[in-house]
Design a protein around this motif. Sequence first.
Motif, PDB file in Angstrom:
ATOM      1  N   VAL A  25       0.806  -1.208   0.000  1.00  0.00           N
ATOM      2  CA  VAL A  25       0.000   0.000   0.000  1.00  0.00           C
ATOM      3  C   VAL A  25       0.841   1.260   0.000  1.00  0.00           C
ATOM      4  CG1 VAL A  25      -0.154   0.097   2.511  1.00  0.00           C
ATOM      5  CG2 VAL A  25      -1.972   1.085   1.134  1.00  0.00           C
ATOM      6  N   SER A  26       2.033   1.195   0.594  1.00  0.00           N
ATOM      7  CA  SER A  26       2.871   2.388   0.647  1.00  0.00           C
ATOM      8  C   SER A  26       3.801   2.512  -0.547  1.00  0.00           C
ATOM      9  CB  SER A  26       3.713   2.355   1.939  1.00  0.00           C
ATOM     10  OG  SER A  26       4.545   1.205   1.947  1.00  0.00           O
ATOM     11  N   ALA A  27       3.801   1.498  -1.415  1.00  0.00           N
ATOM     12  CA  ALA A  27       4.739   1.507  -2.527  1.00  0.00           C
ATOM     13  C   ALA A  27       4.113   1.997  -3.817  1.00  0.00           C
ATOM     14  CB  ALA A  27       5.302   0.094  -2.747  1.00  0.00           C
ATOM     15  N   SER A  28       2.806   2.014  -3.912  1.00  0.00           N
ATOM     16  CA  SER A  28       2.159   2.386  -5.162  1.00  0.00           C
ATOM     17  C   SER A  28       0.768   2.918  -4.875  1.00  0.00           C
ATOM     18  CB  SER A  28       2.078   1.176  -6.100  1.00  0.00           C
ATOM     19  OG  SER A  28       1.348   1.496  -7.259  1.00  0.00           O
ATOM     20  N   ASP A  29       0.286   3.780  -5.766  1.00  0.00           N
ATOM     21  CA  ASP A  29      -1.066   4.310  -5.603  1.00  0.00           C
ATOM     22  C   ASP A  29      -2.113   3.244  -5.860  1.00  0.00           C
ATOM     23  OD1 ASP A  29      -0.149   7.508  -7.030  1.00  0.00           O
ATOM     24  OD2 ASP A  29      -0.130   6.810  -4.944  1.00  0.00           O
ATOM     25  N   VAL A  30      -1.808   2.285  -6.729  1.00  0.00           N
ATOM     26  CA  VAL A  30      -2.742   1.221  -7.056  1.00  0.00           C
ATOM     27  C   VAL A  30      -2.073  -0.116  -6.806  1.00  0.00           C
ATOM     28  CG1 VAL A  30      -4.161   0.164  -8.847  1.00  0.00           C
ATOM     29  CG2 VAL A  30      -3.898   2.643  -8.781  1.00  0.00           C
ATOM     30  N   VAL A  31      -2.745  -0.992  -6.089  1.00  0.00           N
ATOM     31  CA  VAL A  31      -2.221  -2.317  -5.793  1.00  0.00           C
ATOM     32  C   VAL A  31      -2.829  -3.312  -6.768  1.00  0.00           C
ATOM     33  CG1 VAL A  31      -2.018  -4.122  -4.052  1.00  0.00           C
ATOM     34  CG2 VAL A  31      -1.985  -1.716  -3.366  1.00  0.00           C
ATOM     35  N   HIS A  32      -1.998  -4.126  -7.383  1.00  0.00           N
ATOM     36  CA  HIS A  32      -2.507  -5.158  -8.281  1.00  0.00           C
ATOM     37  C   HIS A  32      -3.128  -6.282  -7.454  1.00  0.00           C
ATOM     38  CE1 HIS A  32      -0.816  -3.338 -11.862  1.00  0.00           C
ATOM     39  NE2 HIS A  32       0.314  -3.166 -11.200  1.00  0.00           N
ATOM     40  N   PRO A  33      -4.336  -6.677  -7.748  1.00  0.00           N
ATOM     41  CA  PRO A  33      -5.010  -7.693  -6.926  1.00  0.00           C
ATOM     42  C   PRO A  33      -4.328  -9.043  -7.046  1.00  0.00           C
ATOM     43  CG  PRO A  33      -6.272  -7.238  -8.912  1.00  0.00           C
ATOM     44  CD  PRO A  33      -5.182  -6.215  -8.867  1.00  0.00           C
ATOM     45  N   PRO A  34      -4.205  -9.774  -5.958  1.00  0.00           N
ATOM     46  CA  PRO A  34      -3.629 -11.119  -6.024  1.00  0.00           C
ATOM     47  C   PRO A  34      -4.546 -12.070  -6.777  1.00  0.00           C
ATOM     48  CG  PRO A  34      -4.485 -10.688  -3.833  1.00  0.00           C
ATOM     49  CD  PRO A  34      -4.573  -9.396  -4.581  1.00  0.00           C
ATOM     50  N   HIS A  35      -3.952 -13.041  -7.410  1.00  0.00           N
ATOM     51  CA  HIS A  35      -4.731 -14.028  -8.164  1.00  0.00           C
ATOM     52  C   HIS A  35      -5.428 -14.981  -7.209  1.00  0.00           C
ATOM     53  CE1 HIS A  35      -5.924 -16.882 -11.223  1.00  0.00           C
ATOM     54  NE2 HIS A  35      -5.301 -17.842 -10.563  1.00  0.00           N
ATOM     55  N   GLN A  36      -6.688 -15.280  -7.504  1.00  0.00           N
ATOM     56  CA  GLN A  36      -7.468 -16.200  -6.692  1.00  0.00           C
ATOM     57  C   GLN A  36      -7.756 -17.474  -7.497  1.00  0.00           C
ATOM     58  OE1 GLN A  36      -7.782 -15.374  -3.697  1.00  0.00           O
ATOM     59  NE2 GLN A  36      -7.459 -13.163  -3.766  1.00  0.00           N
ATOM     60  N   PRO A  37      -7.831 -18.617  -6.826  1.00  0.00           N
ATOM     61  CA  PRO A  37      -8.066 -19.904  -7.529  1.00  0.00           C
ATOM     62  C   PRO A  37      -9.542 -20.121  -7.840  1.00  0.00           C
ATOM     63  CG  PRO A  37      -7.779 -20.307  -5.189  1.00  0.00           C
ATOM     64  CD  PRO A  37      -7.577 -18.819  -5.386  1.00  0.00           C
ATOM     65  N   TRP A  38     -10.064 -19.362  -8.792  1.00  0.00           N
ATOM     66  CA  TRP A  38     -11.483 -19.486  -9.131  1.00  0.00           C
ATOM     67  C   TRP A  38     -11.765 -20.851  -9.738  1.00  0.00           C
ATOM     68  CZ3 TRP A  38     -14.090 -15.758  -6.943  1.00  0.00           C
ATOM     69  CH2 TRP A  38     -13.485 -14.518  -6.756  1.00  0.00           C
ATOM     70  N   ASP A  39     -12.851 -21.467  -9.293  1.00  0.00           N
ATOM     71  CA  ASP A  39     -13.155 -22.817  -9.764  1.00  0.00           C
ATOM     72  C   ASP A  39     -13.830 -22.852 -11.121  1.00  0.00           C
ATOM     73  OD1 ASP A  39     -15.561 -21.768  -9.026  1.00  0.00           O
ATOM     74  OD2 ASP A  39     -15.991 -23.193  -7.430  1.00  0.00           O
ATOM     75  N   PHE A  40     -14.121 -21.692 -11.721  1.00  0.00           N
ATOM     76  CA  PHE A  40     -14.772 -21.674 -13.038  1.00  0.00           C
ATOM     77  C   PHE A  40     -13.806 -21.300 -14.159  1.00  0.00           C
ATOM     78  CE2 PHE A  40     -15.657 -17.688 -10.720  1.00  0.00           C
ATOM     79  CZ  PHE A  40     -14.951 -16.791 -11.506  1.00  0.00           C
ATOM     80  N   LYS A  41     -12.526 -21.188 -13.853  1.00  0.00           N
ATOM     81  CA  LYS A  41     -11.559 -20.719 -14.843  1.00  0.00           C
ATOM     82  C   LYS A  41     -11.034 -21.813 -15.766  1.00  0.00           C
ATOM     83  CE  LYS A  41     -10.882 -16.235 -14.254  1.00  0.00           C
ATOM     84  NZ  LYS A  41     -11.013 -15.278 -15.373  1.00  0.00           N
TER      85      LYS A  41
END
Length: 258
Positions: A19-35
Amino acid sequence: VAPAVAAGAAVALATGYTVSASDVVHPPHQPWDFKGFLSSYDAASVRRGHQVYTQVCASCHGLARIAYRNLVDVCYSEEEVKAMAEDTEVMDGPNDEGEMFERPGKLSDYLPSPYPNEEAARYANNGAYPPDLSLIMKARHNGPDYVFALLVGYKDPPAGIAARETQYYNPYFAGSWIGMPPPLNDGAVDYDDGTPATATQMAKDVCTFLTWAAEPEADERKLMGVKWMIALTVLFGFTWYYKRVRWAPIKTRRLELY
């Protein structure tokens, strides 16, 4: 439930480090079961996500591209959807006298919007316009990951940044300030199937529902793709057999003319 809790913990951990390193944080990847190529939507999760949308999101966000009939045999029976539609009053007309009138909803009607127009939506939300969620998963990069992180990623502003009265700090939103207050709280929804309604579980379910809403035909398309691959594999086998067993002897035959 456990994967949803783990996903929420991953979001919190990622936020704490970046949060302190960038204005926007890239969301972590989630293990979606429909992918997966051979996976499908979890009907129970889609139904729970629809509950979250109806009881939480629908007060501000519309779903204009989904009709009640789209829910039939996906997460509800036809009788359940008919009862759901009939609880909604729909403006229709004109009638024989040229007057508009209200009637109970039916399967062919689309889900109602909470506001009659954009101006009314902005007026009710301090100038912010709540987007329609029909295609939100396609409109955002890594849509499910982004929306999930946005829903559970609200934080207190970092040291040195003053809080704002009508905006909330969320590092996953562009600019880090968003007009939407934290929408999910533990126990905000009572699931029909008894699943514990934690904030991360509700975020997971509503993301599954919105992904389905963006591509209701995804499961049918995957099934059709499997059928085509099987058919092409069988045709390839016949083609190989004809080429190697039937045509090859004819092609290599030596003809002598006297």
